[in-house]
Design an enzyme around this catalytic site. Structure first.
Site, PDB file in Angstrom:
ATOM      1  N   ASN A 166       0.815  -1.378  -0.010  1.00  0.00           N
ATOM      2  CA  ASN A 166      -0.062   0.020   0.132  1.00  0.00           C
ATOM      3  C   ASN A 166       0.918   1.181   0.013  1.00  0.00           C
ATOM      4  OD1 ASN A 166       0.917  -0.324   2.712  1.00  0.00           O
ATOM      5  ND2 ASN A 166      -1.221   0.214   3.507  1.00  0.00           N
ATOM      6  N   GLU A 264       5.160  -3.136  12.355  1.00  0.00           N
ATOM      7  CA  GLU A 264       4.113  -1.989  12.092  1.00  0.00           C
ATOM      8  C   GLU A 264       2.869  -2.941  11.464  1.00  0.00           C
ATOM      9  OE1 GLU A 264       4.055   0.871  13.274  1.00  0.00           O
ATOM     10  OE2 GLU A 264       6.232   1.303  13.254  1.00  0.00           O
ATOM     11  N   CYS A 298      -3.209   1.634   6.730  1.00  0.00           N
ATOM     12  CA  CYS A 298      -3.418   1.386   8.093  1.00  0.00           C
ATOM     13  C   CYS A 298      -3.921   2.199   8.950  1.00  0.00           C
ATOM     14  CB  CYS A 298      -1.885   0.648   8.446  1.00  0.00           C
ATOM     15  SG  CYS A 298      -0.619   1.848   8.468  1.00  0.00           S
ATOM     16  N   GLU A 471       8.648   3.599  14.278  1.00  0.00           N
ATOM     17  CA  GLU A 471       9.673   3.975  13.100  1.00  0.00           C
ATOM     18  C   GLU A 471       9.321   5.352  12.989  1.00  0.00           C
ATOM     19  OE1 GLU A 471       7.850   1.735   9.946  1.00  0.00           O
ATOM     20  OE2 GLU A 471       9.474   0.127  10.178  1.00  0.00           O
TER      21      GLU A 471
HETATM   22  P1  NAD Z   1       0.593  -8.779   4.240  1.00  0.00           P
HETATM   23  O1  NAD Z   1       0.618  -9.086   5.748  1.00  0.00           O
HETATM   24  O2  NAD Z   1      -0.210  -9.828   3.723  1.00  0.00           O
HETATM   25  O3  NAD Z   1       1.800  -8.735   3.581  1.00  0.00           O
HETATM   26  C1  NAD Z   1       2.774  -7.727   3.960  1.00  0.00           C
HETATM   27  C2  NAD Z   1       4.225  -7.997   3.359  1.00  0.00           C
HETATM   28  O4  NAD Z   1       4.422  -9.482   4.075  1.00  0.00           O
HETATM   29  C3  NAD Z   1       4.400  -8.173   1.970  1.00  0.00           C
HETATM   30  O5  NAD Z   1       5.430  -7.970   1.603  1.00  0.00           O
HETATM   31  C4  NAD Z   1       4.070  -9.686   1.709  1.00  0.00           C
HETATM   32  O6  NAD Z   1       4.926 -10.027   0.741  1.00  0.00           O
HETATM   33  C5  NAD Z   1       4.646 -10.324   2.903  1.00  0.00           C
HETATM   34  N1  NAD Z   1       4.419 -11.534   3.628  1.00  0.00           N
HETATM   35  C6  NAD Z   1       3.061 -12.134   3.347  1.00  0.00           C
HETATM   36  N2  NAD Z   1       3.122 -13.532   3.654  1.00  0.00           N
HETATM   37  C7  NAD Z   1       4.349 -13.629   4.211  1.00  0.00           C
HETATM   38  C8  NAD Z   1       4.917 -14.776   4.722  1.00  0.00           C
HETATM   39  N3  NAD Z   1       4.177 -15.893   5.048  1.00  0.00           N
HETATM   40  N4  NAD Z   1       6.231 -14.824   5.263  1.00  0.00           N
HETATM   41  C9  NAD Z   1       6.915 -13.517   4.817  1.00  0.00           C
HETATM   42  N5  NAD Z   1       6.430 -12.346   4.352  1.00  0.00           N
HETATM   43  C10 NAD Z   1       5.348 -12.401   3.790  1.00  0.00           C
HETATM   44  O7  NAD Z   1      -0.052  -7.274   4.396  1.00  0.00           O
HETATM   45  P2  NAD Z   1      -0.603  -6.730   3.020  1.00  0.00           P
HETATM   46  O8  NAD Z   1      -2.219  -7.093   2.733  1.00  0.00           O
HETATM   47  O9  NAD Z   1       0.214  -6.603   2.039  1.00  0.00           O
HETATM   48  O10 NAD Z   1      -0.909  -5.098   3.585  1.00  0.00           O
HETATM   49  C11 NAD Z   1      -1.912  -4.548   4.344  1.00  0.00           C
HETATM   50  C12 NAD Z   1      -1.649  -4.636   5.745  1.00  0.00           C
HETATM   51  O11 NAD Z   1      -0.473  -3.934   6.151  1.00  0.00           O
HETATM   52  C13 NAD Z   1      -2.950  -4.058   6.602  1.00  0.00           C
HETATM   53  O12 NAD Z   1      -3.221  -5.032   7.641  1.00  0.00           O
HETATM   54  C14 NAD Z   1      -2.226  -2.926   7.072  1.00  0.00           C
HETATM   55  O13 NAD Z   1      -2.800  -2.168   8.211  1.00  0.00           O
HETATM   56  C15 NAD Z   1      -0.858  -3.024   7.271  1.00  0.00           C
HETATM   57  N6  NAD Z   1       0.068  -2.054   7.243  1.00  0.00           N
HETATM   58  C16 NAD Z   1       0.632  -1.635   8.360  1.00  0.00           C
HETATM   59  C17 NAD Z   1       1.273  -0.312   8.387  1.00  0.00           C
HETATM   60  C18 NAD Z   1       1.988   0.211   9.622  1.00  0.00           C
HETATM   61  O14 NAD Z   1       2.939   0.992   9.579  1.00  0.00           O
HETATM   62  N7  NAD Z   1       1.301  -0.380  10.877  1.00  0.00           N
HETATM   63  C19 NAD Z   1       1.545   0.371   7.093  1.00  0.00           C
HETATM   64  C20 NAD Z   1       0.797  -0.079   6.183  1.00  0.00           C
HETATM   65  C21 NAD Z   1       0.201  -1.327   6.055  1.00  0.00           C
END
Ligand code: NAD
Length: 491
Positions: A166, A264, A298, A471
């Site tokens: 995102n 995060e 998020c 961060e």
């Molecule tokens: P996700 O957890 O599915 O994926 C995030 C990252 O994790 C991606 O790069 C993905 O390739 C990697 N990933 C997925 N499965 C994995 C595994 N089994 N092992 C290692 N890495 C893996 O999340 P998403 O759908 O891509 O992003 C949206 C989520 O991220 C939402 O829940 C959002 O709230 C959160 N987010 C949080 C912040 C924050 O700063 N708190 C910022 C942006 C997004």
């Protein structure tokens, strides 16, 4: 596979920013077996390009490249690290338009939002270029006769950074600039949906003169790439941004090697609007809190509580504003772009159907748009009941649930009744109330009468299951350093 991404290159002035190979040890590398991951444009579903999909063994070998580069990088003068980061920042600024277009093509967000993200992302590199030069030694008044006491901060070693789709540029620079400034070397794994933004940043890092092996970008399937890093004792820190579910998995996988962690994770932001608020401002700011990044944020408003005397007025004005939003491909710079994938759209549909089944009123939207399968119309639901799924799960899309409330204590309890604790928004003009709410809300960030709160100098992060660590700010370097205490006698 050749090192090209033809469809993506068409819209980019500097074609060399579009890279398809992983960047490892200062070299651009394909997978030995030629495996690739396909990247598509979410607005059209069209093929954009493909990037290398490395195997687990190849990913494990990248740790050696980062580990070999670590001693020399850690030993550089802070001013030298700072100068290289500064050059990287300048190159981001010079290439802003291309970087924004790459992001919009692969991520789908409106072009002006992508430009804003590039500025935001570059600001972290600028900030940490400065922080790199700040003292990492603290003198302590000695508690022992004749002894000198000091506390040093030393780089932890190799840091693994895993970033979501995102914010494909800002989530990477927020982590990488802090780690590099501290003297760590970096293994970065971008989301396989948006790898081109990270690879473009690697190209600029190379042009800036970052030494080989200091900043590596490894593309492929997430579990394949990241599992070997979790298991490797040489990877000392892991910083992840993404869902709470994947965060838990990486937490478990990192336990065996006791890594320093930054997490995060998800959010479920409440917006609380009191009757004494400036209602025009509350509507305008809550529109931003809900619909920026097409709701895939998020920090996105996931529950909007409005005090009963102004509830109906707010519902009417908010729905009017939502109806006026434009929907379209990110390159046309609308208000709302496509969502990232089919699962994201299916989630909107499930949350809306469930809310309606729980008695909610649909004020606008509530369906996909004929523009394309990933376009979901801005949606406003009134009178959502506390049992609805949308109030428990992160929606991560353009659906806004509105709920009335009657008292301050009641709304604080409802806002805090979640395992998430990233950000809360409060609208009121009563300073005493603002103080009470700021104290009582169990969230890492509290925004009062505004939406935008992020930036390089502030500590970004969540309480409870929204994360670990912070961060941005000086605090953002903490997980990338070890504390060493020295107690010295000369006699
Ligand atoms: P996700 O957890 O599915 O994926 C995030 C990252 O994790 C991606 O790069 C993905 O390739 C990697 N990933 C997925 N499965 C994995 C595994 N089994 N092992 C290692 N890495 C893996 O999340 P998403 O759908 O891509 O992003 C949206 C989520 O991220 C939402 O829940 C959002 O709230 C959160 N987010 C949080 C912040 C924050 O700063 N708190 C910022 C942006 C997004």
């Amino acid at each position: 596979m050749t090192d090209t991404a033809l469809s993506l290159r068409h819209d980019i002035a500097d074609k060399r920013l579009v890279r398809s190979f992983a960047y490892i040890g200062g070299k651009w590398c394909a997978a030995a077996d030629g495996a690739t991951v396909t990247v598509t444009d979410p607005a059209t579903g069209a093929f954009l390009g493909e990037v290398a999909s490395l195997s687990g063994e190849e990913s494990a070998r990248v740790v050696t490249a980062a580990q070999s580069a670590f001693p020399a990088w850690a030993a550089r003068l802070p001013q030298e690290r700072a100068a290289l980061l500064r050059r990287w920042f300048e190159l981001m600024v010079e290439n802003r338009e291309d970087l924004a277009r790459i992001m919009t093509l692969e991520q789908g967000k409106p072009l002006s939002e992508a430009r804003g993200e590039i500025d935001y992302a570059a600001a972290f590199i600028e900030f940490y270029a400065e922080e790199a030069k700040r003292p990492n030694i603290e003198g302590v008044t000695s508690h022992l006769p004749d002894a000198e006491v000091e506390v040093w901060r030393e780089p932890v070693g190799v840091a693994a950074l895993i970033t979501p789709w995102n914010f494909p540029a800002a989530m990477l620079t927020r982590k990488a600039a802090a780690a590099l400034a501290a003297g760590c070397t970096v293994l970065a794994h971008p989301s396989s949906e948006t790898p081109f933004s990270a690879l473009a940043l690697a190209e600029l890092a190379e042009r800036a003169g970052l030494p080989a092996g200091v900043f590596n970008v490894v593309t492929g399937r997430p579990a394949t790439i990241v599992e070997p890093w979790c298991a490797d004792t040489r990877v000392r820190a892991l910083s992840f941004t993404g869902s709470t579910e994947v965060g838990r998995l990486l937490y478990r996988q990192s336990a065996e090697t006791v890594k320093r962690l930054v997490m995060e994770l998800g959010g479920h932001a409440p917006v609380i609007i009191f009757a004494d608020a400036d209602l025009d401002r509350a509507v305008a700011e809550t529109m931003k809190a809900k619909f920026a990044t097409s709701g895939q944020d998020c920090l996105g408003a996931n529950r909007i509580y409005v005090e009963r005397p102004v509830y109906e007025a707010f519902c009417t004005r908010f729905a009017q504003a939502a109806k006026a939003l434009t929907l379209g491909p990110g390159m046309d710079d609308p208000d709302i772009g496509p969502l990232m994938n089919e699962a994201a759209v299916a989630k909107q549909e499930a949350h809306v159907a469930d809310a309606l089944a729980h008695g909610a009123r649909l004020l606008c939207g509530g369906a996909r748009d004929p523009m394309g399968p990933l376009f979901y119309r801005p949606t406003v639901l009134a009178d959502v009941s506390d049992g609805a799924l949308i109030l428990a799960e992160e929606t991560f899309g353009p659906v806004a649930p509105l709920l009335p409330f009657d008292s301050e204590d009641e709304v604080i309890a409802r806002a805090n009744a979640t395992e998430y604790g990233l950000v809360a928004y409060v609208h009121s003009l009563d300073p005493r109330r603002i103080y009470r709410l700021s104290r009582a809300l169990q969230f890492g960030m509290v925004a009062v009468n505004r939406t935008k709160v992020t930036g390089a100098p502030i500590p970004f992060g969540g309480m409870k299951q929204s994360g670990i660590g912070r961060e941005g700010a000086r605090l953002g370097m903490e997980a990338f350093t070890e504390v060493k205490y020295i107690c010295r006698d000369w006699a």
